[in-house]
Scaffold this motif. Structure first.
Motif, PDB file in Angstrom:
ATOM      1  N   ILE A   1      32.143  37.727 104.814  1.00  0.00           N
ATOM      2  CA  ILE A   1      31.361  38.001 103.300  1.00  0.00           C
ATOM      3  C   ILE A   1      32.655  37.688 102.410  1.00  0.00           C
ATOM      4  O   ILE A   1      33.598  38.278 102.492  1.00  0.00           O
ATOM      5  CB  ILE A   1      30.942  39.394 103.449  1.00  0.00           C
ATOM      6  CG1 ILE A   1      29.877  39.720 104.524  1.00  0.00           C
ATOM      7  CG2 ILE A   1      30.313  39.687 101.835  1.00  0.00           C
ATOM      8  CD1 ILE A   1      29.451  41.331 104.474  1.00  0.00           C
TER       9      ILE A   1
ATOM     10  N   SER B   1      34.467  40.582  98.267  1.00  0.00           N
ATOM     11  CA  SER B   1      34.315  41.931  98.895  1.00  0.00           C
ATOM     12  C   SER B   1      34.450  43.120  97.924  1.00  0.00           C
ATOM     13  O   SER B   1      33.931  44.259  98.542  1.00  0.00           O
ATOM     14  CB  SER B   1      35.788  41.936  99.519  1.00  0.00           C
ATOM     15  OG  SER B   1      36.817  41.805  98.571  1.00  0.00           O
TER      16      SER B   1
ATOM     17  N   ALA C   1      28.058  43.396  98.712  1.00  0.00           N
ATOM     18  CA  ALA C   1      29.012  43.031  99.963  1.00  0.00           C
ATOM     19  C   ALA C   1      28.906  44.479 100.761  1.00  0.00           C
ATOM     20  O   ALA C   1      29.059  44.197 101.988  1.00  0.00           O
ATOM     21  CB  ALA C   1      30.285  42.821  99.232  1.00  0.00           C
TER      22      ALA C   1
ATOM     23  N   LEU D   1      35.739  40.754 105.431  1.00  0.00           N
ATOM     24  CA  LEU D   1      35.661  40.649 103.862  1.00  0.00           C
ATOM     25  C   LEU D   1      36.695  39.828 103.503  1.00  0.00           C
ATOM     26  O   LEU D   1      37.907  39.796 103.975  1.00  0.00           O
ATOM     27  CB  LEU D   1      35.703  42.213 103.578  1.00  0.00           C
ATOM     28  CG  LEU D   1      34.699  43.099 103.815  1.00  0.00           C
ATOM     29  CD1 LEU D   1      34.877  44.431 102.919  1.00  0.00           C
ATOM     30  CD2 LEU D   1      33.352  42.550 103.068  1.00  0.00           C
TER      31      LEU D   1
ATOM     32  N   SER E   1      28.491  34.392 100.585  1.00  0.00           N
ATOM     33  CA  SER E   1      29.234  34.517  99.422  1.00  0.00           C
ATOM     34  C   SER E   1      28.463  35.273  98.407  1.00  0.00           C
ATOM     35  O   SER E   1      27.478  34.833  97.963  1.00  0.00           O
ATOM     36  CB  SER E   1      29.707  33.093  98.866  1.00  0.00           C
ATOM     37  OG  SER E   1      30.542  33.364  97.649  1.00  0.00           O
ATOM     38  N   VAL E   2      28.843  36.465  98.189  1.00  0.00           N
ATOM     39  CA  VAL E   2      28.320  37.022  96.979  1.00  0.00           C
ATOM     40  C   VAL E   2      28.959  37.284  95.703  1.00  0.00           C
ATOM     41  O   VAL E   2      28.744  37.736  94.675  1.00  0.00           O
ATOM     42  CB  VAL E   2      27.787  38.659  97.418  1.00  0.00           C
ATOM     43  CG1 VAL E   2      27.177  38.500  98.659  1.00  0.00           C
ATOM     44  CG2 VAL E   2      29.390  39.438  97.780  1.00  0.00           C
TER      45      VAL E   2
ATOM     46  N   SER F   1      20.281  43.331 101.045  1.00  0.00           N
ATOM     47  CA  SER F   1      20.926  43.391 102.275  1.00  0.00           C
ATOM     48  C   SER F   1      19.849  42.841 103.269  1.00  0.00           C
ATOM     49  O   SER F   1      20.047  41.894 104.276  1.00  0.00           O
ATOM     50  CB  SER F   1      21.615  44.486 102.754  1.00  0.00           C
ATOM     51  OG  SER F   1      22.091  44.665 104.147  1.00  0.00           O
TER      52      SER F   1
END
Length: 241
Positions: A12, A15, A20, A36, A86-87, A215
């Motif tokens: 992910i 972070s 996330a 992360l 990727s957030v 999520s």
């Protein structure tokens, strides 16, 4: 065929966000192995530690291709990945007349250029039936004054997901497009609760979103091996209100 996240290796990027953290928590609950990644390794390590000793921190700066390459080398040495999410985001909000070039570059690095470079260096490390998952956003479909840069970057994410799904096949590439989600990002609002009340009143779902909603959508895309090139909207119907 049912697809489980148990023992799947998930990276992910971004972070520091509430989304996330929610996604990582749910993935761990389902037995995934989570890493992360963020550009500030101290903060990333702290976020990883808060989730448990099993979560690994990784240094990765989306504005620096050498950093992305180095992170990919570490992941390769560790055996590869099943999914990359990727957030990451950077804001460049405000009237067009006030936008600064540096902020625009940072926003496009986080949402567009960075994901392209992630695909460049990580796609070859993704296992069979794995995927890349990027984050778009409501502003691309419901533009408003002051959000031109956000609309442009988020729209680009969805276009990128479709293009990469074709180019990188059979590796899957998808996007999630959240609406207004109750995270710390809204703490800067003059009256957060009044804003949320207005959004809830106009959206068909009659509420704002929660990180757990996002999520759940992200995990649905990770586990379904027959979805690729798509953008899943998690906005309570706000595009239509």
């Amino acid at each position: 065929m049912p697809y489980s996240l148990k023992d799947k290796r998930v990276l992910i990027v971004g972070s520091g966000s509430d989304i996330a953290a929610a996604l990582a928590t749910d993935l761990l609950r389902e037995g995934a192995r989570v890493t992360l990644a963020g550009r500030n390794i101290e903060r990333t390590a702290s976020a990883a530690k808060a989730l448990g000793d099993a979560v690994r921190p990784l240094s990765l700066d989306l504005s620096d291709e050498e950093s992305i390459r180095a992170a990919a080398d570490q992941v390769r040495a560790a055996g590869g990945l099943d999914h990359l999410v990727s957030v990451a985001t950077e804001r460049a909000n405000g009237p067009v007349a006030s936008l600064e070039r540096g902020a625009l570059h940072a926003a496009f690095d986080a949402k567009v250029v960075g994901p392209i470079l992630l695909a460049k260096h990580f796609a070859r490390l993704i296992a069979e039936e794995g995927s890349l998952l990027f984050f778009s956003g409501l502003a691309a479909w419901r533009p408003s004054p002051g959000l031109a840069a956000m609309a442009a970057t988020n729209g680009s994410v969805s276009a990128l997901a479709s293009a990469l799904a074709v180019e990188l096949a059979p590796t899957r590439v998808n996007a999630v497009s959240p609406g207004v989600i109750d995270t710390g990002n809204w703490d800067v609002a003059a009256d957060k609760q009044e804003l949320f009340r207005q959004v809830a009143a106009s959206a068909p779902a009659r509420r704002v979103g929660d990180p757990s909603d996002v999520s759940a959508a992200a995990r649905a895309l990770l586990v379904n091996p027959y979805i690729t090139g798509e953008t899943l909207h998690v906005d309570g119907g706000a595009r239509w209100s």
